[in-house]
Design an enzyme around this catalytic site. Structure first.
Site, PDB file in Angstrom:
ATOM      1  N   CYS A 169      -5.153   6.632  -3.155  1.00  0.00           N
ATOM      2  CA  CYS A 169      -4.533   5.306  -3.188  1.00  0.00           C
ATOM      3  C   CYS A 169      -3.153   5.480  -3.795  1.00  0.00           C
ATOM      4  CB  CYS A 169      -5.373   4.337  -4.022  1.00  0.00           C
ATOM      5  SG  CYS A 169      -4.594   2.718  -4.244  1.00  0.00           S
ATOM      6  N   CYS A 197       0.867  -1.169   0.000  1.00  0.00           N
ATOM      7  CA  CYS A 197       0.000   0.000   0.000  1.00  0.00           C
ATOM      8  C   CYS A 197       0.909   1.226   0.000  1.00  0.00           C
ATOM      9  CB  CYS A 197      -0.909   0.013   1.232  1.00  0.00           C
ATOM     10  SG  CYS A 197      -1.907   1.523   1.401  1.00  0.00           S
TER      11      CYS A 197
END
EC number: 5.1.1.7
Length: 279
Positions: free
Chosen positions: A215, A81
């Protein structure tokens, strides 16, 4: 049990120092699985509320500074991530675990990072992306065109008209679970071009199963696709997130080095109480 909440571009995470195994002991005392614990902590209204949860642990190779475990808000494990990695680095820096040059272990490989502005900005060198290809899909009765790339986790990127009003949830959910991307599914990024070195992005994130304000790996995927497909002409590419922040993405033409840089915000320190898990 102490935690810190941080966010990068509105992508928010609850971070624990688990180098002594304190989180595992706490979870065991609650008679919960680790997945159940993650879901309850990340729940809005009844928990802390976050897109994901990060455990900072001792590295397996002591040439590295730490290992992380990363969980989406539904309790699923993600190998990487981008924004979470930047938040983890700021946490580790402020806890004295690392200095300004950082190496940490993830399921996607060892990640290198640099602390800037005393942790308020973090630059991450991601693992090399792979699998870039054009993909045509049948979605909601129409044909859509886009590109797939894995930037530590899988992403499908497509250019859309009227990004601000686009139905990210409906299209994102159908593409995320599309048979082409079985069995693991994919994250889905919708982009528009702002200039020769700037794009805007909205992302439907698997594991969160909703649109998120940002993101990191999606910003990277979108910047690479936009450049490789000739939608933008210059690097680094600035990616404007739904949260309003701008992420800076730079990369070599052969994608051997890919950098994600942006601001990291510390929201608060807190302590978890057991009664939060009995609701």
């Amino acid at each position: 049990m102490r935690f810190v909440k941080l966010h990068g571009s509105g992508n928010d995470f609850v971070v624990f120092d688990n180098r002594q195994g304190e989180v595992y002991d706490f979870v065991k005392s609650l008679n919960l699985s680790l997945k159940e614990f993650v879901v309850k902590v990340c729940a809005f209204h009844t928990g802390v509320g976050a897109d994901g949860l990060i455990l900072i642990e001792n590295p397996e190779n002591y040439e590295n500074h730490f290992k992380w475990q990363f969980f989406n808000s539904d309790g699923s494990v993600a190998s990487m991530c981008g924004n979470g990695s930047r938040c983890a680095v700021r946490f580790a820096y402020e806890e004295g675990i690392v200095d300004k040059q950082v190496r940490f272990e993830t399921l996607a490989g060892v990640i290198h990072a640099e602390v800037l502005d005393e942790g308020k900005r973090v630059k991450v060198l991601l693992t090399k992306p792979n699998g870039l290809k054009d993909v045509s899909l049948r979605v909601r009765g129409t044909s859509v065109e886009g590109s797939f790339i894995n930037t530590g986790v899988p992403h499908f990127v497509m250019l859309v008209d009227n990004l601000e009003s686009f139905d990210v949830i409906s299209y994102g959910r159908e593409i995320r679970f599309h048979q082409v991307f079985e069995p693991g599914g994919t994250n889905v990024d919708f982009i528009k071009v702002n200039s020769e070195d700037s794009i805007s992005i909205r992302t439907y994130e698997r594991g969160v199963e909703n649109e998120t304000l940002a993101c990191g790996t999606g910003a990277v995927a979108s910047a690479i696709v936009a450049y490789k497909r000739g939608l933008v002409k210059r690097k680094p590419v600035e990616v404007r997130t739904k949260g309003g922040d701008i992420l800076r993405i730079d990369f070599d033409d052969d994608l051997s080095r890919v950098f994600l840089e942006g601001s990291v915000y510390k929201v608060f320190d807190g302590f978890l109480h057991k009664e939060a898990f009995y609701y």
